[in-house]
Design a protein around this motif. Structure first.
Motif, PDB file in Angstrom:
ATOM      1  N   VAL A   1       0.845  -1.200   0.000  1.00  0.00           N
ATOM      2  CA  VAL A   1       0.000   0.000   0.000  1.00  0.00           C
ATOM      3  C   VAL A   1       0.880   1.249   0.000  1.00  0.00           C
ATOM      4  CG1 VAL A   1      -1.655   1.339   1.372  1.00  0.00           C
ATOM      5  CG2 VAL A   1      -2.003  -1.119   1.029  1.00  0.00           C
ATOM      6  N   ILE A   2       1.953   1.228   0.769  1.00  0.00           N
ATOM      7  CA  ILE A   2       2.864   2.379   0.798  1.00  0.00           C
ATOM      8  C   ILE A   2       3.437   2.612  -0.593  1.00  0.00           C
ATOM      9  CG2 ILE A   2       5.039   3.297   1.710  1.00  0.00           C
ATOM     10  CD1 ILE A   2       4.434   1.652   4.294  1.00  0.00           C
ATOM     11  N   VAL A   3       3.905   1.540  -1.218  1.00  0.00           N
ATOM     12  CA  VAL A   3       4.503   1.645  -2.555  1.00  0.00           C
ATOM     13  C   VAL A   3       3.448   2.021  -3.590  1.00  0.00           C
ATOM     14  CG1 VAL A   3       5.683   0.351  -4.371  1.00  0.00           C
ATOM     15  CG2 VAL A   3       6.360   0.041  -1.988  1.00  0.00           C
ATOM     16  N   GLY A   4       2.252   1.432  -3.457  1.00  0.00           N
ATOM     17  CA  GLY A   4       1.181   1.685  -4.421  1.00  0.00           C
ATOM     18  C   GLY A   4       0.637   3.101  -4.380  1.00  0.00           C
ATOM     19  N   GLY A   5       0.788   3.757  -3.253  1.00  0.00           N
ATOM     20  CA  GLY A   5       0.412   5.160  -3.155  1.00  0.00           C
ATOM     21  C   GLY A   5      -1.067   5.406  -2.904  1.00  0.00           C
TER      22      GLY A   5
ATOM     23  N   MET B   1      -3.356  12.746   2.109  1.00  0.00           N
ATOM     24  CA  MET B   1      -2.050  13.030   2.713  1.00  0.00           C
ATOM     25  C   MET B   1      -0.936  12.370   1.906  1.00  0.00           C
ATOM     26  SD  MET B   1      -2.501  13.090   6.861  1.00  0.00           S
ATOM     27  CE  MET B   1      -3.598  11.693   7.039  1.00  0.00           C
ATOM     28  N   ALA B   2      -1.171  11.146   1.424  1.00  0.00           N
ATOM     29  CA  ALA B   2      -0.173  10.464   0.592  1.00  0.00           C
ATOM     30  C   ALA B   2       0.033  11.239  -0.711  1.00  0.00           C
ATOM     31  CB  ALA B   2      -0.603   9.027   0.320  1.00  0.00           C
ATOM     32  N   GLU B   3      -1.050  11.722  -1.297  1.00  0.00           N
ATOM     33  CA  GLU B   3      -0.941  12.523  -2.529  1.00  0.00           C
ATOM     34  C   GLU B   3      -0.132  13.790  -2.303  1.00  0.00           C
ATOM     35  OE1 GLU B   3      -4.893  11.581  -5.190  1.00  0.00           O
ATOM     36  OE2 GLU B   3      -5.088  13.059  -3.589  1.00  0.00           O
ATOM     37  N   ALA B   4      -0.284  14.367  -1.128  1.00  0.00           N
ATOM     38  CA  ALA B   4       0.442  15.598  -0.798  1.00  0.00           C
ATOM     39  C   ALA B   4       1.888  15.340  -0.410  1.00  0.00           C
ATOM     40  CB  ALA B   4      -0.282  16.342   0.327  1.00  0.00           C
TER      41      ALA B   4
ATOM     42  N   SER C   1      -3.845   5.675  -4.585  1.00  0.00           N
ATOM     43  CA  SER C   1      -4.909   4.810  -5.114  1.00  0.00           C
ATOM     44  C   SER C   1      -5.018   3.522  -4.305  1.00  0.00           C
ATOM     45  CB  SER C   1      -4.682   4.501  -6.593  1.00  0.00           C
ATOM     46  OG  SER C   1      -3.485   3.778  -6.787  1.00  0.00           O
ATOM     47  N   TRP C   2      -3.898   3.021  -3.811  1.00  0.00           N
ATOM     48  CA  TRP C   2      -3.932   1.818  -2.978  1.00  0.00           C
ATOM     49  C   TRP C   2      -4.524   2.122  -1.608  1.00  0.00           C
ATOM     50  CZ3 TRP C   2      -0.533  -2.923  -3.439  1.00  0.00           C
ATOM     51  CH2 TRP C   2      -0.325  -3.249  -4.775  1.00  0.00           C
ATOM     52  N   TYR C   3      -4.213   3.283  -1.049  1.00  0.00           N
ATOM     53  CA  TYR C   3      -4.823   3.668   0.231  1.00  0.00           C
ATOM     54  C   TYR C   3      -6.343   3.701   0.077  1.00  0.00           C
ATOM     55  CZ  TYR C   3      -0.446   4.853   2.588  1.00  0.00           C
ATOM     56  OH  TYR C   3       0.790   4.784   3.186  1.00  0.00           O
ATOM     57  N   ARG C   4      -6.818   4.251  -1.038  1.00  0.00           N
ATOM     58  CA  ARG C   4      -8.262   4.305  -1.275  1.00  0.00           C
ATOM     59  C   ARG C   4      -8.838   2.902  -1.464  1.00  0.00           C
ATOM     60  NH1 ARG C   4      -6.525   8.900  -4.298  1.00  0.00           N
ATOM     61  NH2 ARG C   4      -7.342  10.780  -3.317  1.00  0.00           N
ATOM     62  N   PHE C   5      -8.203   2.107  -2.330  1.00  0.00           N
ATOM     63  CA  PHE C   5      -8.724   0.775  -2.641  1.00  0.00           C
ATOM     64  C   PHE C   5      -8.811  -0.111  -1.401  1.00  0.00           C
ATOM     65  CE2 PHE C   5      -8.157  -3.693  -3.797  1.00  0.00           C
ATOM     66  CZ  PHE C   5      -9.217  -3.855  -4.673  1.00  0.00           C
ATOM     67  N   PHE C   6      -7.798  -0.035  -0.536  1.00  0.00           N
ATOM     68  CA  PHE C   6      -7.756  -0.902   0.640  1.00  0.00           C
ATOM     69  C   PHE C   6      -8.455  -0.300   1.857  1.00  0.00           C
ATOM     70  CE2 PHE C   6      -4.444  -2.909  -1.929  1.00  0.00           C
ATOM     71  CZ  PHE C   6      -4.858  -4.226  -1.837  1.00  0.00           C
ATOM     72  N   GLY C   7      -9.147   0.823   1.670  1.00  0.00           N
ATOM     73  CA  GLY C   7     -10.027   1.337   2.706  1.00  0.00           C
ATOM     74  C   GLY C   7      -9.382   2.180   3.784  1.00  0.00           C
ATOM     75  N   ALA C   8      -8.209   2.739   3.515  1.00  0.00           N
ATOM     76  CA  ALA C   8      -7.548   3.553   4.540  1.00  0.00           C
ATOM     77  C   ALA C   8      -8.248   4.895   4.739  1.00  0.00           C
ATOM     78  CB  ALA C   8      -6.085   3.781   4.174  1.00  0.00           C
ATOM     79  N   GLY C   9      -9.096   5.270   3.813  1.00  0.00           N
ATOM     80  CA  GLY C   9      -9.840   6.520   3.938  1.00  0.00           C
ATOM     81  C   GLY C   9      -9.285   7.605   3.044  1.00  0.00           C
ATOM     82  N   GLU C  10     -10.177   8.500   2.698  1.00  0.00           N
ATOM     83  CA  GLU C  10      -9.808   9.587   1.786  1.00  0.00           C
ATOM     84  C   GLU C  10      -8.753  10.513   2.391  1.00  0.00           C
ATOM     85  OE1 GLU C  10      -9.524  11.609  -1.669  1.00  0.00           O
ATOM     86  OE2 GLU C  10     -10.490   9.677  -1.314  1.00  0.00           O
ATOM     87  N   ARG C  11      -8.836  10.725   3.681  1.00  0.00           N
ATOM     88  CA  ARG C  11      -7.855  11.612   4.328  1.00  0.00           C
ATOM     89  C   ARG C  11      -6.435  11.058   4.204  1.00  0.00           C
ATOM     90  NH1 ARG C  11      -7.689  13.478  10.593  1.00  0.00           N
ATOM     91  NH2 ARG C  11      -6.125  15.076  10.317  1.00  0.00           N
ATOM     92  N   MET C  12      -6.277   9.747   4.445  1.00  0.00           N
ATOM     93  CA  MET C  12      -4.945   9.135   4.305  1.00  0.00           C
ATOM     94  C   MET C  12      -4.484   9.222   2.851  1.00  0.00           C
ATOM     95  SD  MET C  12      -3.587   7.860   7.150  1.00  0.00           S
ATOM     96  CE  MET C  12      -2.764   6.290   7.027  1.00  0.00           C
TER      97      MET C  12
END
Length: 136
Positions: free
Chosen positions: A18-22, A38-41, A24-35
């Motif tokens: 998920v860290i490597v995937g960035g 923050m990854a995008e930023a 889109s992976w945070y979103r797909f795996f349910g980490a939430g839009e805020r996470m």
């Protein structure tokens, strides 16, 4: 215990993915839009939190593998395996109040599938723990 250890190790590796995937992976795996935002930023927080979860899961995998006899004994093996098993089972059952009463928030698809995975790993731990108890 071997299956439980392998499942925890897989979950740990997936978290690193998920860290490597960035974002889109945070979103797909349910980490939430805020996470994801923050990854995008480029903020470090999502990666640090996810790496911490991965490290904890890898530690849990080590304890399960120790309980299976695949690696040497780790300190406080019995209490640690009991605690790990309880955490997985409780996390697996956490969706029940959400599904029944929508309190404190309604269950999302992420909560259903992640709870099912945690419950399955918890059952693997419990089954392995019961079977290995006398030899731990």
């Amino acid at each position: 215990m071997l299956l439980a250890g392998m499942a925890s190790a897989c979950a740990a590796v997936l978290h690193l993915g998920v860290i490597v995937g960035g974002p889109s992976w945070y979103r797909f795996f349910g980490a939430g839009e805020r996470m994801a935002q923050m990854a995008e930023a480029g903020r470090a927080y999502p990666a640090v939190v996810t790496a911490g979860i991965s490290a904890l899961l890898m530690l849990w995998a080590g304890y399960a593998l120790s309980g299976a006899g695949a690696i040497g004994p780790l300190p406080l093996l019995k209490p640690a395996l009991c605690l790990i098993t309880a955490v997985y089972l409780l996390r697996g059952l956490a969706v029940v109040p959400m599904a029944v009463a929508s309190v404190p928030q309604p269950a999302t698809p992420f909560w259903y599938w992640s709870s099912a995975i945690c419950l399955a790993i918890g059952i693997a731990h419990l089954t392995g723990l019961i079977g290995a108890w006398s030899s731990l």
